[in-house]
Scaffold this motif. Sequence first.
Motif, short mmCIF file in Angstrom:
data_model
loop_
_atom_site.label_atom_id
_atom_site.label_comp_id
_atom_site.label_asym_id
_atom_site.label_seq_id
_atom_site.Cartn_x
_atom_site.Cartn_y
_atom_site.Cartn_z
N LEU A 155 -42.78 -0.99 -59.23
CA LEU A 155 -42.80 0.46 -59.44
C LEU A 155 -41.46 0.93 -59.98
N LYS A 156 -41.51 1.63 -61.10
CA LYS A 156 -40.30 2.29 -61.61
C LYS A 156 -40.61 3.77 -61.69
N VAL A 157 -39.88 4.51 -60.89
CA VAL A 157 -40.14 5.94 -60.81
C VAL A 157 -40.02 6.59 -62.19
N ILE A 158 -40.92 7.53 -62.45
CA ILE A 158 -40.87 8.24 -63.73
C ILE A 158 -40.27 9.62 -63.49
N ALA A 159 -39.14 9.88 -64.08
CA ALA A 159 -38.54 11.21 -63.98
C ALA A 159 -37.64 11.38 -65.19
N GLU A 160 -37.35 12.63 -65.52
CA GLU A 160 -36.49 12.87 -66.68
C GLU A 160 -35.01 12.71 -66.31
N VAL A 161 -34.70 13.12 -65.09
CA VAL A 161 -33.30 13.07 -64.64
C VAL A 161 -33.20 12.23 -63.36
N GLY A 162 -32.30 11.26 -63.37
CA GLY A 162 -32.10 10.43 -62.19
C GLY A 162 -30.80 10.84 -61.50
N LEU A 163 -30.87 11.06 -60.18
CA LEU A 163 -29.69 11.47 -59.41
C LEU A 163 -29.03 10.23 -58.83
N LEU A 164 -27.76 10.03 -59.14
CA LEU A 164 -27.08 8.91 -58.53
C LEU A 164 -25.74 9.34 -57.98
N GLY A 165 -25.28 8.62 -57.00
CA GLY A 165 -23.99 8.94 -56.41
C GLY A 165 -23.78 8.09 -55.18
#
Length: 339
Positions: A155-165
């Motif tokens: 599974l690879k999440v589908i989203a326009e913006v990925g939040l990382l930190g």
Amino acid sequence: MFRDEALIEVAAGSGGDGMASFHREKYVQKGGPDGGDGGRGGDIVLVASESVHSLLRVARAHRYVAKNGRPGGTNQRSGRSADHVRIEVPPGTQVFDAEHGNMLFDLDQKSSEVVIARGGKGGLGNQHFATSTSQAPTKAYPGKLGERRSLRLELKVIAEVGLLGLPNAGKSTFLSKVSAAQPKIASYPFTTLAPQVGMVSLPGFRSLLLADLPGLIEGASEGHGLGHAFLKHLERCSVLLQFVDVNPEAVDDPVEAFQVLDNELKRVSQDLHSRPRLVVGTKHFEDDGSADRLEVLNQAVQAAGHSPVVGISSVLGEGVQALLEQLWKLVHPSDSIPV
Ligand SMILES: Nc1nc2c(ncn2[C@@H]2O[C@H](COP(=O)(O)OP(=O)(O)OP(=O)(O)O)[C@@H](O)[C@H]2O)c(=O)[nH]1
Ligand SMILES: [Mg+2]
């Protein structure tokens, strides 16, 4: 619990055998061949469903077997075809051949479906084989075997913006303020254990899909901490939103916090590292000291070739709307904002 990988064995049903029989009726001698055809074996079908968020259940069940078609009957009756087995998976699931590693399908649309193992055709009954020279054929065909496969689902999440930190940077708090998603929030690191997607509505019927990911730490790309398994979820995000805590109470130095994850992205792939990225200084506006820290961070971020850092406080709601507008422009570089 969350799973973004599953190994499964699938076996479609075999076709039912064709029947060899002859018509029988009182006073009718030497009735012709009337053996019916076998029914089709059941397919195994993967269905992308928005109500499923993890591969956990799929991984647990592990083996999926569809029933065989029923054999043909006398009197030209066809055997019943078996029902298909439908497996629901989250949209964004990719299907790989477990042995060879090549990708077979990519369920990147919600409500798309694919047959991953086809049921065998039923065998023909002897009703089809009477010819002028062979009036009493005893030949009927067996059903074909159903396909069997070992598959790996990812599974690879589908989203326009990925939040990382880094852990605790305030990613989940931000998502909870701007969308209806309700991720767990706490003052200890590694609160988020699974990616979560939230939809943000903007004026003018615009929307943005944001994916909150578990906090990443140094060495994440080599398997340290929790985040390594989740770095791949960033691959499908067209824009990365990097969170850096600029509050003076933060444990980590903002510039270091930025650079640690910048390096991890570089280690994962050049493609991910050079993707459009916006850096946000979180927990800003609440304390006198955060402005200085934001400025030092800004210098480092701009020196690395990125846009200026955007300061926000999710708690106060400061800077949040402006950030969302900026993100929307990054996701839709050629679109103008509708009035
Ligand atoms: N003062 C202040 N605190 C914040 C803000 N945003 C988040 N926090 C706090 O920071 C802590 C961590 O927040 P989370 O949103 O869980 O952080 P995270 O980045 O999702 O953390 P992980 O899931 O562990 O990676 C919580 O105690 C939040 O209440 C903010 O804008 N201001
Ligand atoms: Mg979180």
